[in-house]
Design a protein around this motif. Sequence first.
Motif, mmCIF file in Angstrom:
data_model
loop_
_atom_site.group_PDB
_atom_site.id
_atom_site.type_symbol
_atom_site.label_atom_id
_atom_site.label_comp_id
_atom_site.label_asym_id
_atom_site.label_seq_id
_atom_site.Cartn_x
_atom_site.Cartn_y
_atom_site.Cartn_z
ATOM 1 N N ARG A 202 0.900 -1.275 0.063
ATOM 2 C CA ARG A 202 -0.097 -0.081 -0.144
ATOM 3 C C ARG A 202 1.113 1.238 0.219
ATOM 4 N NH1 ARG A 202 -3.280 -2.574 3.852
ATOM 5 N NH2 ARG A 202 -2.758 -1.397 5.424
ATOM 6 N N VAL A 203 2.056 1.263 0.852
ATOM 7 C CA VAL A 203 2.772 2.348 0.694
ATOM 8 C C VAL A 203 3.719 2.384 -0.659
ATOM 9 C CG1 VAL A 203 5.088 3.387 1.838
ATOM 10 C CG2 VAL A 203 3.248 2.124 3.171
ATOM 11 N N SER A 206 1.104 3.928 -3.075
ATOM 12 C CA SER A 206 0.726 5.467 -2.698
ATOM 13 C C SER A 206 2.213 6.284 -3.183
ATOM 14 C CB SER A 206 0.744 5.718 -0.992
ATOM 15 O OG SER A 206 0.506 7.116 -1.128
ATOM 16 N N ILE A 219 3.095 10.465 0.039
ATOM 17 C CA ILE A 219 2.608 9.034 0.574
ATOM 18 C C ILE A 219 1.531 9.217 1.718
ATOM 19 C CG2 ILE A 219 3.406 7.004 1.506
ATOM 20 C CD1 ILE A 219 6.104 7.543 0.404
ATOM 21 N N ASP A 221 -0.550 8.212 4.996
ATOM 22 C CA ASP A 221 -0.293 7.497 6.102
ATOM 23 C C ASP A 221 -1.585 6.858 6.471
ATOM 24 O OD1 ASP A 221 -1.440 9.590 7.109
ATOM 25 O OD2 ASP A 221 0.193 10.153 8.536
ATOM 26 N N THR A 224 -1.789 3.005 7.422
ATOM 27 C CA THR A 224 -0.213 2.496 7.456
ATOM 28 C C THR A 224 -0.072 2.009 8.764
ATOM 29 O OG1 THR A 224 -0.050 4.155 5.694
ATOM 30 C CG2 THR A 224 2.133 3.210 7.215
ATOM 31 N N LEU A 228 5.646 1.699 9.995
ATOM 32 C CA LEU A 228 5.979 2.058 8.752
ATOM 33 C C LEU A 228 5.619 3.742 8.828
ATOM 34 C CD1 LEU A 228 4.545 -0.509 6.212
ATOM 35 C CD2 LEU A 228 6.873 -0.237 7.065
ATOM 36 N N LYS A 229 4.965 4.191 9.770
ATOM 37 C CA LYS A 229 4.568 5.545 9.955
ATOM 38 C C LYS A 229 5.992 6.487 9.908
ATOM 39 C CE LYS A 229 -0.040 5.498 11.677
ATOM 40 N NZ LYS A 229 -0.640 6.204 10.358
ATOM 41 N N VAL A 232 7.263 6.687 6.534
ATOM 42 C CA VAL A 232 6.422 7.489 5.421
ATOM 43 C C VAL A 232 6.692 8.980 5.968
ATOM 44 C CG1 VAL A 232 4.072 8.173 5.027
ATOM 45 C CG2 VAL A 232 4.888 5.687 4.887
#
Length: 462
Positions: A202-203, A206, A219, A221, A224, A228-229, A232
């Motif tokens: 998904r990241v 984006s 990108i 968040d 998310t 992974l935040k 990002v």
Amino acid sequence: MKRPNSIAFPVATVLILGMALMMVISTVVTVTVFLLTDAQSRKQVAVESVVELLQHGGGYDHTGKFVLEVDGVIAEKLIRLSEEQPDFWYFVSDGAQSIIHGAVPASVQHVIDMTSPQIFSSQFYYFKGDERLLGLRKLNADVPAKLVVVGGASFSNLETLLVVLREIWPQGLYHLLGIVLVATATIAVVAVKRTIATPVRRVVDSAEQIDGLPNGRRISDRDTPIELKPMVAAFNSALGCIDNAFEAQRNFLANASHELRTPLTKLRLKLDLVRDLEVRNVLVRDTARLASIVTTSLQLARLSGQALTFSEIDLAAVARAIIAEHVPSAMKQGMDIEFKAPEGRVMISGSEPAIRVALDNLIINAMRHAHGTEVLVVEVLQSCILRVTDGGPGIPAAEREKMLRPFVRGSASASEGTGMGLAIVSQIMMAHTGSVALGEATGNGLVVDLAFPKIAKAPPSS
């Protein structure tokens, strides 16, 4: 060859090892709790384990004598521990020969003699003084059948735990643990990898939507995972810094180009006052080149990082209108412009002002560099291609790709130029998700193809 680094592999490994460790620990804890809370069960486990050891240990030596041979360190230790107990006894018989250890109580001997041979297993109690003891009689189905009777066996908690683990490991725990590990490995390889890959994908999706424009897409968040935040946020922060630097550079270039246009215009007017014709011509030529650089720089600054407004336009109609504006200039240089287009419309999705800048640059480049060209051909093909063909010296194949970069001029160019005309055309086509192709015309000259994406046709209504 280096193995690709994967998040799923260490996670799966830890999951499998952790599951195996938890299985062993939970089994030991469960058995320990069971033994500590049930004294009668401990006695029963001790008697049953000794009976099983004796049944499997009965055999014959080279003379045919019935003997007891117990295999295994744990089995030998259990028999030794049992034999050290004063109340422990056992009776093993194959029907013809017997092995007896300790004193078999008379009451138990009566039970042994009177029990039917059709009863394979029976449990009984007997007394020694005031103490109530447990005994077990067991007959197996071997030929000849072996009868084992045991009594007075008693183990400590630790010894009983050792017996239980020895019994359940080969019979059930090993298989259960194997099934669990196989299932865990399958889950780790499939589910864990997919679970990790889904948010990462998904990241990535984006990130692929980033348009590269100032203050453009970032990108997202949303949805998310918290792991992974930070990545990002750091990536979006880096894009913001790049945007700020790019915007500052673009503003400087636009402002500088704009501020230079007025003094250049005044300078060009004042050059007419120069009496020396040769000097005046040189100055006029240099001023014209400088003005051209300023104009193309301003075009490049306006196009860079600016979102174009797209609409459905007729490529043939736009090209026809642009060519009409350049015909007078071409005729002054002894050049004709021929326009070819299909009868119908050639519809594309694009920005008319940007396409106008692109075709302007191609025509001006041809008039400036394609010396000897009598007819400049501009053609619109039904396949959404805008083609410009001249009869000049062309561009060597080795130089064509780099000619689409800013400030690059061909080695065979006989005139001075900015080296940005084709770069601007390339940037405009990139904004249209199209392409620029430089080729060689039949005989001599250069062919430039601007390929625009076709408009997807809507399905017919039912």
